[in-house]
Design a protein around this motif. Structure first.
Motif, mmCIF file in Angstrom:
data_model
loop_
_atom_site.group_PDB
_atom_site.id
_atom_site.type_symbol
_atom_site.label_atom_id
_atom_site.label_comp_id
_atom_site.label_asym_id
_atom_site.label_seq_id
_atom_site.Cartn_x
_atom_site.Cartn_y
_atom_site.Cartn_z
ATOM 1 N N GLN A 180 0.835 -1.199 0.000
ATOM 2 C CA GLN A 180 0.000 0.000 0.000
ATOM 3 C C GLN A 180 0.870 1.250 0.000
ATOM 4 O O GLN A 180 2.070 1.205 0.290
ATOM 5 N N ASP A 181 0.267 2.385 -0.329
ATOM 6 C CA ASP A 181 0.914 3.678 -0.190
ATOM 7 C C ASP A 181 -0.129 4.716 0.173
ATOM 8 O O ASP A 181 -1.334 4.495 -0.006
ATOM 9 N N GLY A 182 0.339 5.833 0.701
ATOM 10 C CA GLY A 182 -0.579 6.889 1.092
ATOM 11 C C GLY A 182 0.159 8.189 1.312
ATOM 12 O O GLY A 182 1.387 8.249 1.248
ATOM 13 N N PRO A 183 -0.562 9.262 1.598
ATOM 14 C CA PRO A 183 0.059 10.578 1.782
ATOM 15 C C PRO A 183 0.609 10.754 3.195
ATOM 16 O O PRO A 183 0.109 10.165 4.152
ATOM 17 N N LEU A 184 1.629 11.573 3.291
ATOM 18 C CA LEU A 184 2.205 11.931 4.580
ATOM 19 C C LEU A 184 1.654 13.293 4.983
ATOM 20 O O LEU A 184 1.810 14.280 4.268
ATOM 21 N N LYS A 185 0.988 13.344 6.116
ATOM 22 C CA LYS A 185 0.358 14.571 6.585
ATOM 23 C C LYS A 185 1.322 15.416 7.409
ATOM 24 O O LYS A 185 2.467 15.029 7.649
ATOM 25 N N GLU A 186 0.820 16.557 7.842
ATOM 26 C CA GLU A 186 1.620 17.453 8.670
ATOM 27 C C GLU A 186 2.051 16.754 9.950
ATOM 28 O O GLU A 186 1.269 16.023 10.570
ATOM 29 N N GLY A 187 3.298 16.957 10.335
ATOM 30 C CA GLY A 187 3.822 16.302 11.518
ATOM 31 C C GLY A 187 4.195 14.855 11.269
ATOM 32 O O GLY A 187 4.304 14.072 12.221
ATOM 33 N N ASP A 188 4.382 14.501 9.992
ATOM 34 C CA ASP A 188 4.739 13.125 9.597
ATOM 35 C C ASP A 188 3.705 12.104 10.071
ATOM 36 O O ASP A 188 4.029 10.974 10.452
ATOM 37 N N ARG A 189 2.440 12.512 10.035
ATOM 38 C CA ARG A 189 1.356 11.564 10.307
ATOM 39 C C ARG A 189 0.990 10.855 9.014
ATOM 40 O O ARG A 189 0.920 11.471 7.952
ATOM 41 N N LEU A 190 0.715 9.571 9.113
ATOM 42 C CA LEU A 190 0.384 8.779 7.931
ATOM 43 C C LEU A 190 -1.097 8.938 7.613
ATOM 44 O O LEU A 190 -1.963 8.574 8.421
ATOM 45 N N GLY A 191 -1.365 9.529 6.450
ATOM 46 C CA GLY A 191 -2.753 9.704 6.034
ATOM 47 C C GLY A 191 -3.322 8.441 5.430
ATOM 48 O O GLY A 191 -2.597 7.503 5.084
ATOM 49 N N MET A 192 -4.636 8.414 5.292
ATOM 50 C CA MET A 192 -5.299 7.234 4.755
ATOM 51 C C MET A 192 -4.995 7.064 3.269
ATOM 52 O O MET A 192 -4.920 8.040 2.520
ATOM 53 N N HIS A 193 -4.818 5.827 2.846
ATOM 54 C CA HIS A 193 -4.574 5.562 1.434
ATOM 55 C C HIS A 193 -5.821 5.840 0.601
ATOM 56 O O HIS A 193 -6.934 5.939 1.134
ATOM 57 N N ALA A 194 -5.648 5.976 -0.693
ATOM 58 C CA ALA A 194 -6.767 6.246 -1.596
ATOM 59 C C ALA A 194 -7.704 5.040 -1.652
ATOM 60 O O ALA A 194 -7.356 3.925 -1.244
ATOM 61 N N MET A 195 -8.907 5.278 -2.161
ATOM 62 C CA MET A 195 -9.920 4.225 -2.215
ATOM 63 C C MET A 195 -10.237 3.802 -3.645
ATOM 64 O O MET A 195 -11.300 3.265 -3.918
ATOM 65 N N ASN A 196 -9.319 4.058 -4.569
ATOM 66 C CA ASN A 196 -9.585 3.660 -5.945
ATOM 67 C C ASN A 196 -9.347 2.165 -6.145
ATOM 68 O O ASN A 196 -8.965 1.440 -5.216
ATOM 69 N N ARG A 197 -9.583 1.699 -7.353
ATOM 70 C CA ARG A 197 -9.528 0.268 -7.643
ATOM 71 C C ARG A 197 -8.167 -0.338 -7.318
ATOM 72 O O ARG A 197 -8.078 -1.397 -6.692
ATOM 73 N N ASP A 198 -7.087 0.316 -7.728
ATOM 74 C CA ASP A 198 -5.754 -0.249 -7.510
ATOM 75 C C ASP A 198 -5.425 -0.391 -6.031
ATOM 76 O O ASP A 198 -4.829 -1.379 -5.601
ATOM 77 N N HIS A 199 -5.799 0.614 -5.233
ATOM 78 C CA HIS A 199 -5.486 0.559 -3.804
ATOM 79 C C HIS A 199 -6.323 -0.496 -3.075
ATOM 80 O O HIS A 199 -5.908 -0.991 -2.027
ATOM 81 N N LEU A 200 -7.475 -0.821 -3.613
ATOM 82 C CA LEU A 200 -8.300 -1.858 -2.994
ATOM 83 C C LEU A 200 -7.922 -3.262 -3.472
ATOM 84 O O LEU A 200 -8.330 -4.250 -2.870
ATOM 85 N N LYS A 201 -7.137 -3.340 -4.534
ATOM 86 C CA LYS A 201 -6.756 -4.642 -5.068
ATOM 87 C C LYS A 201 -5.286 -4.978 -4.784
ATOM 88 O O LYS A 201 -4.740 -5.921 -5.357
ATOM 89 N N SER A 202 -4.664 -4.235 -3.873
ATOM 90 C CA SER A 202 -3.242 -4.455 -3.600
ATOM 91 C C SER A 202 -3.037 -5.511 -2.515
ATOM 92 O O SER A 202 -2.455 -5.239 -1.469
#
Length: 398
Positions: A167-189
């Motif tokens: 999986q991959d996802g965005p890094l938020k302010e303060g190096d918090r791990l944001g939620m990954h996307a909900m598109n087809r590829d991210h749900l099939k990983s």
């Protein structure tokens, strides 16, 4: 409802449903094979796999007798402000129970950080913690848009097949791990991996169910809030000016508004709760607006019970309230549908289809405003002219 009105509604809904199937994107990028990769730390692996989604590759060496698995999970085309993860689920297929390796680049120091996290529920924040599997030599690097996690994992001896996910996802302010996307590829990983043959078998059941729920959520809300609601408002605004359509316009208005509200309540809110429970979706502006819309819709229903008679002195105030809330609902509904499309990322075809439909509805409204301008605003202009003439006459008399 007249035949022409029913035809327009059917055509618009049909266009929204089928358009994605005719405009589905087919431009998958060409990816380099994993066996062409040379690691700069001179590490070598016996096997490598081009994972089916997310521009990811898995390099590994495995000794069956000891259960020692040397692995390098590589994610290409990734931003420095992103996190990546790869893990093994020793108990089931999917996210719950996964023993994961994570990495991201510290936004302050620029150094890579790699750590472990055990996923125990869907609302996980991917906080650091020990795994049920023994992990050593954990490290990570980021170079030329590629982020790689290196580790040695000890599996039970004679293990041949594992359930793994990435999986991959965005890094938020303060190096918090944001939620990954909900598109087809991210749900099939996620997939099963044969450590001896290197064969990867995609996990289908859970992924396909979530994709179906996601599409139902988007479709139901787009039709109910983004199509039915505007049509109901237009029926009340434009049909009521024709005396022959009274009270037909009122029944059409009620039909589309109540169908849109309760359809969105059952299908839209129900699927949203399901996705939140099974994916850990957190509170977002899209969620807040959605709840606010349901509250406004409920207030509109209650307002019908308090509607004064046409000749009542408070009727004009009720009309102001009812119309204002109705237009706010329409604007927020359309805005929130686009927010939802950005979150779920079902493909550009869905956005094109909905934009086409809402564009047709908007164009129809503009045409009707032009055609009914004199009927709607002519009386007000005449009244102002008569008041002006009366004032002038009074001045002459004086």
């Amino acid at each position: 409802m007249s035949l022409s009105s029913r035809t327009v509604v059917v055509v618009l809904c049909f266009l929204f449903v089928i358009a994605p199937y005719f405009t589905r994107a087919t431009t998958d990028g060409v990816r380099a094979r994993c066996d062409s990769k040379q690691f700069r730390n001179d590490k070598h692996f016996r096997s490598c796999i081009d994972l089916p989604v997310l521009d990811s590759y898995l390099h590994f060496s495995y000794v069956r007798e000891t259960g020692v698995l040397d692995v390098a999970y590589r994610h290409t085309n990734v931003e420095s402000s992103s996190w990546i993860a790869w893990g093994i689920n020793p108990t089931s297929k999917g996210m719950l129970g996964a023993q994961t390796l994570l990495a991201y680049r510290n936004s302050t120091s620029g150094f890579m950080r790699a750590y472990t996290s055990s996923i125990k529920d869907y609302s996980t924040m991917l906080q650091e913690g020990p795994l049920s599997l023994h992990v050593t030599q954990l490290s990570a690097e980021f170079l030329n848009g590629e982020m790689t996690i290196f580790a040695t994992i000890v599996l039970p001896s004679n293990t041949t097949v594992v359930n793994h996910l990435w999986q991959d996802g965005p890094l938020k302010e303060g190096d918090r791990l944001g939620m990954h996307a909900m598109n087809r590829d991210h749900l099939k990983s996620m997939a099963t991996l044969n450590l001896l043959s290197g064969q990867v078998t995609t996990t289908k059941a859970a992924n396909d169910n979530m994709l179906l729920v996601k599409n139902i959520h988007g479709l139901v809300n787009a039709v109910c809030w983004g199509i039915f609601m505007p049509i109901g408002v237009m029926a009340a605004r434009y049909m009521r000016t024709y005396k022959g359509l009274d009270p037909t316009w009122f029944y059409i208005h009620i039909f589309f508004q109540t169908t849109g509200y309760f359809g969105g309540l059952l299908g839209g809110l129900g699927t949203a709760i399901y996705m939140a429970k099974h994916t850990g979706m957190r509170s977002t502006p899209h969620t807040v607006i959605g709840i606010f819309l349901f509250a406004l819709g409920f207030l509109q229903i209650l307002a019908l019970k308090a509607r004064p008679d046409k000749n009542h002195k408070y009727r004009k105030y009720w009309n102001w309230y009812h119309h204002t809330v109705g237009y706010v609902v329409i604007v927020l509904s359309v805005y929130n549908i686009y927010k939802g499309l950005a979150i779920l990322q079902p493909g550009s075809s869905w956005k094109i289809a909905y934009s086409t439909i809402i564009g047709v509805i908007g164009l129809f409204a503009i045409v009707m405003e032009i055609l009914q301008f004199n009927k709607r605003w002519g009386g007000l202009c005449c009244k102002k002219s008569k008041d002006l003439e009366a004032d002038q006459t009074a001045c002459i008399d004086v």
